[in-house]
Design a protein around this motif. Structure first.
Motif, PDB file in Angstrom:
ATOM      1  N   ASP B 154       0.374  -0.883   0.152  1.00  0.00           N
ATOM      2  CA  ASP B 154      -0.257   0.332   0.670  1.00  0.00           C
ATOM      3  C   ASP B 154       0.800   1.204   0.189  1.00  0.00           C
ATOM      4  OD1 ASP B 154      -1.793   2.398   0.091  1.00  0.00           O
ATOM      5  OD2 ASP B 154      -2.322   0.960   2.734  1.00  0.00           O
ATOM      6  N   PRO B 155       1.080   1.881  -0.859  1.00  0.00           N
ATOM      7  CA  PRO B 155       1.831   3.170  -1.086  1.00  0.00           C
ATOM      8  C   PRO B 155       1.262   4.493  -0.105  1.00  0.00           C
ATOM      9  CG  PRO B 155       0.275   3.036  -2.884  1.00  0.00           C
ATOM     10  CD  PRO B 155       0.031   1.843  -2.528  1.00  0.00           C
ATOM     11  N   GLU B 156       0.328   4.249   0.428  1.00  0.00           N
ATOM     12  CA  GLU B 156      -0.214   5.913   0.765  1.00  0.00           C
ATOM     13  C   GLU B 156       0.214   5.412   2.341  1.00  0.00           C
ATOM     14  OE1 GLU B 156      -2.287   7.582   0.702  1.00  0.00           O
ATOM     15  OE2 GLU B 156      -2.242   7.221  -1.367  1.00  0.00           O
ATOM     16  N   LYS B 157       0.540   4.031   3.078  1.00  0.00           N
ATOM     17  CA  LYS B 157       1.556   3.909   4.157  1.00  0.00           C
ATOM     18  C   LYS B 157       3.000   3.658   4.017  1.00  0.00           C
ATOM     19  CE  LYS B 157      -2.366   1.106   6.547  1.00  0.00           C
ATOM     20  NZ  LYS B 157      -3.241   0.042   6.477  1.00  0.00           N
ATOM     21  N   ILE B 158       3.500   2.663   2.905  1.00  0.00           N
ATOM     22  CA  ILE B 158       4.844   2.230   2.405  1.00  0.00           C
ATOM     23  C   ILE B 158       5.401   3.220   2.250  1.00  0.00           C
ATOM     24  CG2 ILE B 158       6.332   0.336   2.881  1.00  0.00           C
ATOM     25  CD1 ILE B 158       3.175  -0.619   3.401  1.00  0.00           C
ATOM     26  N   GLY B 159       4.629   4.003   0.732  1.00  0.00           N
ATOM     27  CA  GLY B 159       5.692   4.600  -0.051  1.00  0.00           C
ATOM     28  C   GLY B 159       5.832   3.799  -1.011  1.00  0.00           C
ATOM     29  N   LEU B 160       6.121   4.418  -2.204  1.00  0.00           N
ATOM     30  CA  LEU B 160       6.275   3.761  -3.483  1.00  0.00           C
ATOM     31  C   LEU B 160       8.594   2.792  -3.948  1.00  0.00           C
ATOM     32  CD1 LEU B 160       5.063   6.320  -5.540  1.00  0.00           C
ATOM     33  CD2 LEU B 160       4.196   4.103  -5.891  1.00  0.00           C
ATOM     34  N   PRO B 161       7.783   1.455  -4.285  1.00  0.00           N
ATOM     35  CA  PRO B 161       9.731   1.009  -4.455  1.00  0.00           C
ATOM     36  C   PRO B 161      10.464   2.299  -4.564  1.00  0.00           C
ATOM     37  CG  PRO B 161       8.027  -0.179  -5.575  1.00  0.00           C
ATOM     38  CD  PRO B 161       6.978   1.184  -5.826  1.00  0.00           C
ATOM     39  N   LEU B 162      11.434   1.920  -4.240  1.00  0.00           N
ATOM     40  CA  LEU B 162      12.943   2.404  -4.605  1.00  0.00           C
ATOM     41  C   LEU B 162      13.342   2.245  -5.638  1.00  0.00           C
ATOM     42  CD1 LEU B 162      14.477   3.914  -2.464  1.00  0.00           C
ATOM     43  CD2 LEU B 162      15.605   2.466  -1.586  1.00  0.00           C
TER      44      LEU B 162
END
Lengths: 80, 253
Positions: B154-162
């Motif tokens: 979930d990108p809202e909580k964890i952010g987008l891939p590096l």
């Protein structure tokens, strides 16, 4: 006329991942699903030896470097 | 060998005879093979030093027949810096996965690149922590299901891939950045060419060279090798495009 060749597969190194079978342009490789090697894994084998064109696709993609490729040497052309 | 045939490809002598114990279809073994082919072709077996990470490839020193050094988790870049500074005539590479280079070792990686240390990173990005059982990594794709993200990332909580290759290509002293893959024979040949370029630029002391490999993880992704190749093309390549991000000017080479 396409080149001719054949491959030798070290069945003890082969893990049956199927990548060589998928990348073979002439479908001359196949996975032997009736037998396993000593690790209990299926292995690939050369099914249609006449179809091999020594393109090296299987040996390039093989993760375990289990495939050795041989190519037929060019014969001097004869004029008819 | 049959009569009238000649040998055109065999297993490189720079790989040891040990059976490689990665999962079937894993690109770790392909990259080991390509690296060792490059070392054999350049004739630098005596002058190459590798640094192993912690992760799936922790036993890389068993398979590569060159000098190897094991590093603490994430610290391969720091160890490679030390080796290269003490032995500047050697070809040094660090072989790291995404848990090692992009999670616990981000600081070491970024600072080594910022200093422009003259060695080669080989970064295997499979988007998951493979060795520990398929947990979510910083490089896990949006919506990808892993054992620690069962409903998808979930990108809202964890952010987008590096995107490590894009980040690293911003540094001035980094000479060469490319993202490659091994999903088809053509891409595998390009990957080998990229490794060769990286070693040659390192020999010319142009700066840090960084090769990212968009890899698969059939066991961690819970797929067959064939399905993992499809996933790579459908999901991974749109987010992690395969291209050269930075290369030295022709005058320098």
């Amino acid at each position: 006329m396409p080149a001719k060749g054949y491959v030798e597969i070290d069945i003890e190194r082969c893990k049956g991942c199927d990548l060589c079978v998928l990348s073979c342009p002439t479908d001359c490789l196949a996975l032997n699903i009736s037998d396993t090697n000593s690790y209990g894994l299926y292995y690939a084998y050369l099914k249609e030896e006449d179809d091999c064109i020594a393109c090296m696709n299987c040996s390039v993609i093989c993760p375990d470097a289990a495939i050795t490729v041989y190519k037929k040497e060019d014969q001097p052309k004869q004029r008819s | 060998m049959k009569k009238g045939y000649k040998l055109i490809y065999k297993r490189p002598q720079t790989l040891t005879k040990t059976r490689i114990n990665y999962c079937p279809g894993c690109f770790h073994s392909t990259m080991h093979k390509l690296l060792m082919e490059v070392v054999e072709e350049m004739g630098i077996q005596e002058k190459t030093v590798g640094v192993c990470p912690v992760g799936c490839s922790v036993f890389a020193y068993n398979y590569m027949n060159v000098d190897m050094q094991e590093a603490a988790h994430g610290r391969a870049a720091a160890v490679a810096t030390g080796i290269k500074r003490m032995l500047p005539d050697r070809y040094v590479f660090s072989y790291q996965g995404d848990g090692d280079l992009a999670a616990i070792g981000t600081a070491e990686t970024l600072h080594a690149c910022n200093r422009g240390e003259n060695f080669t990173f080989v970064f295997i990005n499979n988007g998951i922590y493979g060795m520990t059982g398929g947990q979510m990594a910083p490089t896990t794709l949006e919506g990808q299901k892993t054992t620690t993200s069962p409903y998808g990332r979930d990108p809202e909580k964890i952010g987008l891939p590096l995107k490590m290759a894009e980040i690293v290509s911003q540094f001035e002293r980094v000479a060469y950045v490319e993202r490659v893959s091994c999903n088809t024979p053509a891409n595998t040949r390009k990957a080998k060419k990229a490794l060769r370029n990286a070693f040659e630029y390192q020999g010319k002391k142009l700066g840090t060279t960084f090769i990212e490999v968009a890899s698969n993880c059939p066991s961690g992704w819970k797929m067959t090798p064939e399905q993992s190749l499809k996933w790579l093309e459908e999901r991974v390549f749109p987010y992690y495009p395969l291209k050269v991000f930075k290369k030295p000017d022709k005058k320098e080479v």
